[in-house]
Write a protein that holds these residues in place. Structure first.
Motif, PDB file in Angstrom:
ATOM      1  N   ILE A   1      -5.983  91.531  25.432  1.00 48.90           N
ATOM      2  CA  ILE A   1      -5.170  91.817  24.260  1.00 48.90           C
ATOM      3  C   ILE A   1      -3.902  92.513  24.720  1.00 48.90           C
ATOM      4  O   ILE A   1      -3.925  93.302  25.681  1.00 48.90           O
ATOM      5  CB  ILE A   1      -5.925  92.708  23.237  1.00 48.90           C
ATOM      6  N   ALA A   2      -2.781  92.195  24.067  1.00 51.93           N
ATOM      7  CA  ALA A   2      -1.504  92.862  24.349  1.00 51.93           C
ATOM      8  C   ALA A   2      -0.820  93.144  23.022  1.00 51.93           C
ATOM      9  O   ALA A   2      -1.154  92.545  21.991  1.00 51.93           O
ATOM     10  CB  ALA A   2      -0.621  91.997  25.242  1.00 51.93           C
ATOM     11  N   GLN A   3       0.132  94.051  23.048  1.00 48.28           N
ATOM     12  CA  GLN A   3       0.780  94.466  21.795  1.00 48.28           C
ATOM     13  C   GLN A   3       1.525  93.313  21.129  1.00 48.28           C
ATOM     14  O   GLN A   3       1.333  93.018  19.958  1.00 48.28           O
ATOM     15  CB  GLN A   3       1.743  95.620  22.065  1.00 48.28           C
ATOM     16  N   ASN A   4       2.404  92.648  21.880  1.00 48.96           N
ATOM     17  CA  ASN A   4       3.172  91.521  21.338  1.00 48.96           C
ATOM     18  C   ASN A   4       3.809  90.761  22.490  1.00 48.96           C
ATOM     19  O   ASN A   4       3.911  91.268  23.615  1.00 48.96           O
ATOM     20  CB  ASN A   4       4.255  91.990  20.362  1.00 48.96           C
ATOM     21  N   ILE A   5       4.225  89.554  22.215  1.00 47.74           N
ATOM     22  CA  ILE A   5       4.937  88.765  23.211  1.00 47.74           C
ATOM     23  C   ILE A   5       6.428  89.074  23.110  1.00 47.74           C
ATOM     24  O   ILE A   5       6.943  89.352  22.028  1.00 47.74           O
ATOM     25  CB  ILE A   5       4.674  87.255  23.019  1.00 47.74           C
ATOM     26  N   GLU A   6       7.111  89.069  24.252  1.00 47.51           N
ATOM     27  CA  GLU A   6       8.552  89.276  24.299  1.00 47.51           C
ATOM     28  C   GLU A   6       9.205  88.026  24.883  1.00 47.51           C
ATOM     29  O   GLU A   6       8.824  87.581  25.970  1.00 47.51           O
ATOM     30  CB  GLU A   6       8.899  90.504  25.145  1.00 47.51           C
ATOM     31  N   VAL A   7      10.148  87.467  24.162  1.00 44.80           N
ATOM     32  CA  VAL A   7      10.839  86.250  24.595  1.00 44.80           C
ATOM     33  C   VAL A   7      12.319  86.554  24.799  1.00 44.80           C
ATOM     34  O   VAL A   7      13.041  86.865  23.851  1.00 44.80           O
ATOM     35  CB  VAL A   7      10.680  85.114  23.556  1.00 44.80           C
ATOM     36  N   ASN A   8      12.766  86.500  26.052  1.00 45.57           N
ATOM     37  CA  ASN A   8      14.166  86.787  26.391  1.00 45.57           C
ATOM     38  C   ASN A   8      14.649  88.106  25.786  1.00 45.57           C
ATOM     39  O   ASN A   8      15.769  88.207  25.296  1.00 45.57           O
ATOM     40  CB  ASN A   8      15.069  85.637  25.918  1.00 45.57           C
ATOM     41  N   PHE A   9      13.774  89.120  25.795  1.00 46.66           N
ATOM     42  CA  PHE A   9      14.184  90.422  25.274  1.00 46.66           C
ATOM     43  C   PHE A   9      15.288  90.998  26.163  1.00 46.66           C
ATOM     44  O   PHE A   9      15.312  90.758  27.372  1.00 46.66           O
ATOM     45  CB  PHE A   9      12.994  91.377  25.222  1.00 46.66           C
ATOM     46  N   PRO A  10      16.224  91.767  25.574  1.00 43.99           N
ATOM     47  CA  PRO A  10      17.333  92.337  26.350  1.00 43.99           C
ATOM     48  C   PRO A  10      16.820  93.208  27.497  1.00 43.99           C
ATOM     49  O   PRO A  10      15.807  93.881  27.377  1.00 43.99           O
ATOM     50  CB  PRO A  10      18.076  93.181  25.308  1.00 43.99           C
ATOM     51  N   GLY A  11      17.529  93.187  28.594  1.00 42.82           N
ATOM     52  CA  GLY A  11      17.221  94.084  29.698  1.00 42.82           C
ATOM     53  C   GLY A  11      16.634  93.404  30.916  1.00 42.82           C
ATOM     54  O   GLY A  11      16.949  93.767  32.057  1.00 42.82           O
ATOM     55  N   TYR A  12      15.768  92.438  30.718  1.00 43.32           N
ATOM     56  CA  TYR A  12      15.088  91.813  31.854  1.00 43.32           C
ATOM     57  C   TYR A  12      16.044  91.016  32.747  1.00 43.32           C
ATOM     58  O   TYR A  12      15.950  91.054  33.972  1.00 43.32           O
ATOM     59  CB  TYR A  12      14.006  90.840  31.364  1.00 43.32           C
ATOM     60  N   ALA A  13      16.940  90.243  32.131  1.00 36.08           N
ATOM     61  CA  ALA A  13      17.656  89.171  32.836  1.00 36.08           C
ATOM     62  C   ALA A  13      18.422  89.648  34.071  1.00 36.08           C
ATOM     63  O   ALA A  13      18.322  89.034  35.143  1.00 36.08           O
ATOM     64  CB  ALA A  13      18.598  88.461  31.863  1.00 36.08           C
ATOM     65  N   LYS A  14      19.212  90.706  33.944  1.00 39.20           N
ATOM     66  CA  LYS A  14      20.073  91.134  35.050  1.00 39.20           C
ATOM     67  C   LYS A  14      19.253  91.534  36.276  1.00 39.20           C
ATOM     68  O   LYS A  14      19.545  91.099  37.403  1.00 39.20           O
ATOM     69  CB  LYS A  14      20.961  92.295  34.605  1.00 39.20           C
ATOM     70  N   THR A  15      18.226  92.347  36.047  1.00 41.36           N
ATOM     71  CA  THR A  15      17.405  92.798  37.170  1.00 41.36           C
ATOM     72  C   THR A  15      16.599  91.646  37.753  1.00 41.36           C
ATOM     73  O   THR A  15      16.466  91.520  38.981  1.00 41.36           O
ATOM     74  CB  THR A  15      16.462  93.931  36.723  1.00 41.36           C
ATOM     75  N   PHE A  16      16.073  90.775  36.886  1.00 32.33           N
ATOM     76  CA  PHE A  16      15.288  89.643  37.382  1.00 32.33           C
ATOM     77  C   PHE A  16      16.162  88.688  38.200  1.00 32.33           C
ATOM     78  O   PHE A  16      15.728  88.157  39.231  1.00 32.33           O
ATOM     79  CB  PHE A  16      14.631  88.908  36.218  1.00 32.33           C
ATOM     80  N   LYS A  17      17.392  88.474  37.757  1.00 32.61           N
ATOM     81  CA  LYS A  17      18.312  87.619  38.510  1.00 32.61           C
ATOM     82  C   LYS A  17      18.568  88.204  39.893  1.00 32.61           C
ATOM     83  O   LYS A  17      18.602  87.472  40.899  1.00 32.61           O
ATOM     84  CB  LYS A  17      19.634  87.469  37.744  1.00 32.61           C
ATOM     85  N   TYR A  18      18.762  89.525  39.967  1.00 29.03           N
ATOM     86  CA  TYR A  18      18.966  90.170  41.267  1.00 29.03           C
ATOM     87  C   TYR A  18      17.733  89.961  42.152  1.00 29.03           C
ATOM     88  O   TYR A  18      17.852  89.675  43.354  1.00 29.03           O
ATOM     89  CB  TYR A  18      19.241  91.659  41.085  1.00 29.03           C
ATOM     90  N   MET A  19      16.561  90.098  41.545  1.00 25.12           N
ATOM     91  CA  MET A  19      15.325  89.926  42.310  1.00 25.12           C
ATOM     92  C   MET A  19      15.239  88.527  42.911  1.00 25.12           C
ATOM     93  O   MET A  19      14.915  88.364  44.097  1.00 25.12           O
ATOM     94  CB  MET A  19      14.112  90.186  41.409  1.00 25.12           C
ATOM     95  N   LEU A  20      15.535  87.511  42.100  1.00 25.80           N
ATOM     96  CA  LEU A  20      15.446  86.132  42.577  1.00 25.80           C
ATOM     97  C   LEU A  20      16.424  85.858  43.712  1.00 25.80           C
ATOM     98  O   LEU A  20      16.137  85.074  44.634  1.00 25.80           O
ATOM     99  CB  LEU A  20      15.716  85.162  41.426  1.00 25.80           C
TER     100      LEU A  20
END
Length: 432
Positions: A127-146
């Motif tokens: 069980i999890a609280q809710n799904i997050e789809v393209n929520f703000p914040g992830y993209a920049k750091t994830f792009k750097y990681m990739l």
């Protein structure tokens, strides 16, 4: 099913001006962090007999000896991760969840509940609280990681390119019967952290936490074809559905003061008032102790008595009314509010209850509905009128079915937080 909570002290006591850090648990000061810890544990204990805390030696001293919270057990297993970076605030939760060998739910200590959490253990692996789809914040750091990380888990990469978007599950509430999932998530996140620590100066480590906890968790669950039950569907990026303290317990039975919500002085006021209202003896005893031990944390600054009485009157009001009756209760704008019809747009001037400062808002958007409350009117009457208005129907479209619920939330918020509205004929919320 047992509940667990976790508290790794190292991030909390690491002073940082990073917006996504967890100094003081993300609260403005330690006072509200303490109140949040207490209100969370105490509301959980009203519905669950087993609530265990996973922390370190310093955390045990805080929760057991200082805050005197009645956890069924306190484990100091997080002492073993004190060599990790202090901004990795989610890592302690992963360790705590991975240590479980029976079904459980982990609730963050800024979650407050007014009912049991309906996890269907027979149908869902986790069980999890809710799904997050393209929520703000992830993209920049994830792009750097990739682009730059020495290694990134295959699950993250495959999930991202398969779905064409960033998917994550919010882990404010996380748990279930599949303990292997949590052990795999911990080990994969640990490798990701240890292989890429030298990149931390170049990324937002706070956001990195959400990636290795929530985005990676989603990817591993999907890879293993796990069935995930979400406590909430269609949560907006501002999390409005789960931070609405005004509608407890009529609609909101699960509150999560997530991240930015802790910065709101209104949220801080309500956490303090709720602790005092629901657990008065505990509040009195612990506040005396904390005032003595932390004289610089504002424990001598109390909610103004007249304001506190208004808040308590409001709590009494919503605790003892049905939704149907509330729909037919008339509300009216407080007499000391000033409407300026000569302004463009029209404005309302009012006094903010918690600091007695005068504020002014333009009556546009949702706030324009306040004009209907110049005379006493109920939400049901307002709905009946507006649902026949073609312009209104065009504006709200298919959301018209949710209008009554949203209007009740709006009315209760303006009654509790700003004291702009008051119920009629009940006069209990008038300022003293």
């Amino acid at each position: 099913m047992k509940i667990i909570q976790s508290f790794w002290t190292k991030p909390t006591y690491h002073n940082s001006d990073d917006a996504n850090a967890r100094f003081n648990g993300g609260w403005p000061n330690q006072k509200y962090a303490f109140y949040s810890f207490a209100l969370s544990a105490l509301t959980i204990n009203r519905f669950y007999n087993q609530n265990e805390l996973h922390t370190d030696d310093r955390g045990k001293e805080l929760f057991n000896n200082l805050l005197e919270l009645p956890y069924s057990d306190i484990h100091t297993n997080l002492e073993k991760i004190n060599n990790y970076h202090p901004k990795l605030w989610a890592f302690g939760k992963l360790v705590s969840c991975a240590d479980q060998n029976e079904p459980f739910m982990h609730l963050d200590n800024d979650i407050f509940i007014w009912n049991k959490i309906p996890y269907d253990i027979n149908q869902y692996d986790i069980i999890a609280q809710n799904i997050e789809v393209n929520f703000p914040g992830y993209a920049k750091t994830f792009k750097y990681m990739l682009t730059n990380f020495d290694s990134v888990p295959n699950e993250l990469i495959k999930n991202y390119y398969k779905n064409g978007k960033i998917l994550a599950h919010n882990a404010g509430c996380i748990g279930g019967k599949n303990n292997d999932f949590f052990k795999e998530l911990y080990k994969t996140a640990q490798d990701l952290i240890e292989n890429n620590q030298h990149h931390f100066p170049n990324i937002d480590v706070g956001i990195f936490n959400t990636i290795f906890e929530q985005q990676l968790g989603f990817a591993i669950a999907e890879k293993n074809n796990l069935k995930v039950q979400y406590l909430f569907e269609n949560i907006e990026p501002n999390f409005a559905e789960i931070i609405d303290l005004s509608t407890v317990p009529l609609f909101s039975k699960f509150i999560h003061c997530i991240g930015f919500a802790k910065k709101s002085i209104f949220a801080c006021e309500q956490i303090e008032a709720r602790l005092q209202y629901h657990f008065p003896e505990y509040f009195k005893n612990i506040n005396t102790k904390l005032h003595r031990l932390f004289p610089d944390q504002g424990f001598d600054i109390k909610i103004e008595p007249s304001r506190l009485q208004n808040i308590f009157n409001f709590y009494d009001f919503v605790e003892n009314i049905t939704v149907e009756k509330l729909l037919n209760t008339k509300f009216v704008i407080q007499k000391d509010c000033i409407i300026d019809f000569n302004a463009e747009p029209v404005t309302i001037q009012f006094t903010i209850p918690y600091n007695r400062k005068v504020d002014k808002k333009d009556l546009v958007g949702w706030h324009s509905i306040l004009l209907y409350f110049l005379e006493p009117v109920s939400v049901q009457e307002l709905y009946d009128e507006l649902s026949q208005d073609e312009d209104f129907i065009k504006r709200f479209g298919e959301n018209i079915t949710n209008f009554k619920t949203k209007m009740l939330s709006f009315v209760l918020e303006k009654t509790l937080l700003l004291e702009i509205l008051q119920p009629e004929p009940i006069k209990v919320l008038q300022s003293i």
